[in-house]
Design an enzyme around this catalytic site. Structure first.
Site, PDB file in Angstrom:
ATOM      1  N   LYS A   1      41.977  63.206  38.565  1.00  0.00           N
ATOM      2  CA  LYS A   1      40.578  62.979  38.190  1.00  0.00           C
ATOM      3  C   LYS A   1      39.708  62.630  39.394  1.00  0.00           C
ATOM      4  CE  LYS A   1      39.737  63.724  34.737  1.00  0.00           C
ATOM      5  NZ  LYS A   1      39.580  65.102  34.156  1.00  0.00           N
ATOM      6  N   GLY A   2      40.122  63.101  40.570  1.00  0.00           N
ATOM      7  CA  GLY A   2      39.329  62.853  41.771  1.00  0.00           C
ATOM      8  C   GLY A   2      38.474  64.040  42.170  1.00  0.00           C
ATOM      9  N   GLY A   3      38.855  65.238  41.693  1.00  0.00           N
ATOM     10  CA  GLY A   3      38.163  66.463  42.070  1.00  0.00           C
ATOM     11  C   GLY A   3      39.091  67.483  42.706  1.00  0.00           C
ATOM     12  N   THR A   4      40.389  67.340  42.477  1.00  0.00           N
ATOM     13  CA  THR A   4      41.365  68.207  43.134  1.00  0.00           C
ATOM     14  C   THR A   4      41.274  69.656  42.643  1.00  0.00           C
ATOM     15  OG1 THR A   4      43.079  67.600  41.517  1.00  0.00           O
ATOM     16  CG2 THR A   4      42.966  66.310  43.545  1.00  0.00           C
TER      17      THR A   4
ATOM     18  N   ARG B   1      38.039  59.061  44.785  1.00  0.00           N
ATOM     19  CA  ARG B   1      36.801  58.831  44.034  1.00  0.00           C
ATOM     20  C   ARG B   1      36.735  57.352  43.690  1.00  0.00           C
ATOM     21  NH1 ARG B   1      36.245  61.671  38.080  1.00  0.00           N
ATOM     22  NH2 ARG B   1      34.041  61.249  37.644  1.00  0.00           N
TER      23      ARG B   1
ATOM     24  N   SER C   1      37.235  58.171  33.734  1.00  0.00           N
ATOM     25  CA  SER C   1      37.430  59.607  33.548  1.00  0.00           C
ATOM     26  C   SER C   1      38.846  59.906  33.066  1.00  0.00           C
ATOM     27  CB  SER C   1      37.157  60.337  34.864  1.00  0.00           C
ATOM     28  OG  SER C   1      37.340  61.728  34.720  1.00  0.00           O
TER      29      SER C   1
ATOM     30  N   GLY D   1      33.948  67.645  33.675  1.00  0.00           N
ATOM     31  CA  GLY D   1      32.580  67.221  33.425  1.00  0.00           C
ATOM     32  C   GLY D   1      32.344  66.743  32.014  1.00  0.00           C
TER      33      GLY D   1
ATOM     34  N   PRO E   1      31.769  64.210  28.922  1.00  0.00           N
ATOM     35  CA  PRO E   1      31.074  62.923  28.889  1.00  0.00           C
ATOM     36  C   PRO E   1      32.075  61.764  28.871  1.00  0.00           C
ATOM     37  CG  PRO E   1      30.300  64.398  27.139  1.00  0.00           C
ATOM     38  CD  PRO E   1      31.492  65.031  27.731  1.00  0.00           C
ATOM     39  N   HIS E   2      31.702  60.684  29.543  1.00  0.00           N
ATOM     40  CA  HIS E   2      32.536  59.485  29.533  1.00  0.00           C
ATOM     41  C   HIS E   2      32.165  58.596  28.357  1.00  0.00           C
ATOM     42  CE1 HIS E   2      33.574  59.604  34.116  1.00  0.00           C
ATOM     43  NE2 HIS E   2      34.042  60.643  33.453  1.00  0.00           N
TER      44      HIS E   2
END
Length: 342
Positions: free
Chosen positions: A100-103, A181, A189, A306, A308-309
């Site tokens: 959940k960091g953007g990998t 992140r 997330s 992306g 929603p949280h």
């Protein structure tokens, strides 16, 4: 008559005392049983996955002599004509974290580069499938030409204690990319992803803290992953800091071309992926590709990216920020980078 007392809806005056103390006890246990079932389902989702059955991945192929070079298409400079050209190699670079960091975004962006060949799925070799051996691992890799880089991504490597030693045994020259992140945002997330698969979970705060707003529960993986300094300390026992590149997950959203430039420099590649490849999708809230690999059409990551949280009380967020602050500062010192999370 005594034998019928346990039947609900009994007739006559016995209805008010049906079941006696036993029924009341069962009724009081019902919410606890439901909570136990929900937590059990969550634990099953949170447990590390298993290595996929051998039948779902290709068996190791015997080594064979192959031409070191293949002709390239004049219409697409830098791209091999046939996918079967070249040979399978161990990855020279790994995206080892974090979840959940953007990998996934980083991998998709890098695949635009003609000199990067990346495995699309996560093989989980160094954490789940190590017993299958290096020959099996290499058989999963895409074929590359001389001068191209083989890349794979498995974010759980960064938090797996055995992974650094195993990767070093494969090649101490491996380049390691870690996308990090803000650990509070990352934890929320992570929770949102699990909640989408297991509705009915306890609240984020109930899982993050013991006994209400008691001590932070570092046994919960969503919290534990964000202790970046502790995980990095384990890696530095096997690799020098020079083998690492730390990518900001926040800047990967706000300035993808800038972060991709740093990654291409780290890999020793020409800066081919630039700002001309991106546009910002306001609906999803992060950058998308104007043209995806092998397609002339725009491409955004899937709907799971992306999402929603859930709303988390500000008191819970502030408590977690205070908890992570000393770990973040140590991580800044270890990496020589201030990520601006505090």
């Amino acid at each position: 008559m005594a034998g019928s007392g346990g039947l609900p809806g009994g007739a006559g005056g016995s209805q008010g005392t049906v079941g006696g103390p036993g029924a009341a006890l069962r009724a009081s246990r019902a919410p606890l049983l439901f909570a136990a079932l929900v937590l059990g389902a969550y634990c099953l989702c949170a447990l590390p996955g298993r290595c996929p059955p051998a039948g779902r991945v290709p068996a190791p192929a015997p080594a064979r002599a192959e031409p070191p070079r293949a002709s390239r298409s004049p219409g697409a400079p830098g791209l091999p004509v046939a996918s079967g050209s070249g040979r399978r190699r161990f990855p020279q670079a790994l995206i080892v974290g974090v979840k959940k960091g953007g990998t996934r975004a980083l991998l998709e962006f890098l695949r635009l580069h003609p000199d990067i060949r990346a495995l699309g799925s996560e093989p989980h070799f160094f954490d789940r499938c190590y017993e299958r051996g290096l020959a099996w691992y290499r058989s999963l890799m895409p074929r590359t030409l001389d001068g191209q880089i083989t890349l794979e991504k498995t974010p759980s490597y960064f938090v797996t204690r055995e992974a650094p030693r195993r990767i070093h045994s494969m090649s101490p020259a491996t380049k390691l990319i870690v996308v990090v992140r803000n650990p509070v945002t990352r934890a929320i997330s992570d929770y949102a992803q699990t909640l989408s698969k297991t509705p009915g979970l306890p609240s984020f705060g109930a899982l993050a803290f013991r006994r209400g707003l008691g001590p932070v529960d570092t046994a919960w993986s969503a919290v534990r992953i964000g202790l970046y300094a502790q995980h990095l300390d384990n890696w530095l026992r096997h690799f020098p800091l020079s083998r690492f590149l730390f990518v900001s997950g926040e800047r990967l959203v706000s300035d993808p071309a800038g972060e991709l430039g740093r990654v291409q420099d780290f890999l020793g590649l020409k800066r081919v992926v630039t700002d001309k490849h991106f546009y910002f999708n306001a609906t999803k809230g992060f950058p998308c590709l104007k043209k995806a690999q092998g397609s002339g059409r725009p491409h955004c990551l899937g709907k799971s990216k992306g999402r929603p949280h859930p709303r988390v009380p500000e008191a819970v967020v502030q408590r977690l920020r205070a908890f992570y602050r000393p770990f973040n500062r140590k991580f800044y010192q270890m990496t020589g980078q201030d990520f601006g999370w505090d």
